[in-house]
Scaffold this motif. Structure first.
Motif, mmCIF file in Angstrom:
data_model
loop_
_atom_site.group_PDB
_atom_site.id
_atom_site.type_symbol
_atom_site.label_atom_id
_atom_site.label_comp_id
_atom_site.label_asym_id
_atom_site.label_seq_id
_atom_site.Cartn_x
_atom_site.Cartn_y
_atom_site.Cartn_z
ATOM 1 N N PRO A 1 2.109 -7.881 11.644
ATOM 2 C CA PRO A 1 3.057 -7.124 10.824
ATOM 3 C C PRO A 1 3.303 -5.716 11.224
ATOM 4 O O PRO A 1 2.405 -5.178 12.086
ATOM 5 N N LYS A 2 4.365 -5.004 11.054
ATOM 6 C CA LYS A 2 4.649 -3.783 11.335
ATOM 7 C C LYS A 2 4.215 -2.712 10.340
ATOM 8 O O LYS A 2 4.249 -3.159 9.156
ATOM 9 N N ILE A 3 3.678 -1.561 10.831
ATOM 10 C CA ILE A 3 3.307 -0.673 9.704
ATOM 11 C C ILE A 3 4.529 -0.088 9.376
ATOM 12 O O ILE A 3 5.521 0.233 9.764
ATOM 13 N N GLU A 4 4.220 0.013 7.844
ATOM 14 C CA GLU A 4 5.559 0.468 7.191
ATOM 15 C C GLU A 4 5.618 2.165 7.489
ATOM 16 O O GLU A 4 4.728 2.814 7.367
ATOM 17 N N GLU A 5 6.781 2.502 7.716
ATOM 18 C CA GLU A 5 6.961 4.048 8.111
ATOM 19 C C GLU A 5 7.195 4.713 6.811
ATOM 20 O O GLU A 5 7.617 4.165 5.901
#
Length: 144
Positions: A130-134
């Motif tokens: 998963p990508k880190i939520e900005e």
């Protein structure tokens, strides 16, 4: 009368020499060396939410696969066990790779290493990163 010239004679001779050299080369490599030379194929893709890695591992059991992250490096390693070759089955040559494997990937800066998931199914290892939520880094400062 002139003798018949075979234009392919030299080519057949070269082919025989190359074939015999390859046979000698195969015989000179010990079985243990053949067992350690393989790297699984990998497909990578991404979307807005995550990175996806698919690793082709046919014949590798789930228990023989290790996936870990250390210092922002994703490491996929394991071992494919050698199949016992039966002489009465008519094997002439085996081209499958056996032994240990390892692939390493540097994770992108927006990868969430704490939430990586892996699943093995039908000879393919599926990894979701998963990508880190900005988050908005703006802080409202109250004026006193």
């Amino acid at each position: 009368m002139l003798p018949m010239i075979d234009p392919f004679k030299e080519l057949r001779e070269i082919e025989k020499r190359i074939s015999s050299m390859l046979d000698l080369e195969r015989a000179a490599v010990p079985a243990t060396a053949k067992e350690t030379v393989w790297a699984p194929a990998v497909n990578e893709k991404e979307n807005d939410k995550a990175y996806y890695v698919e690793v082709d591992l046919p014949g590798v059991k789930k228990d023989d696969i290790n996936v870990e992250v250390k210092d922002n490096i994703l490491t996929i390693s394991g071992e494919r066990k050698f199949k016992k070759e039966e002489k009465d089955e008519g094997y002439i040559r085996t081209e499958s790779f056996f032994g240990k494997f390892e692939r390493r990937f540097t994770l992108p800066s927006d990868a969430d290493a704490q939430k990586i998931e892996a699943k093995a199914e039908d000879g393919v290892l599926y990894i979701t990163i998963p990508k880190i939520e900005e988050k908005e880094n703006t802080k409202k400062i109250e004026i006193k």
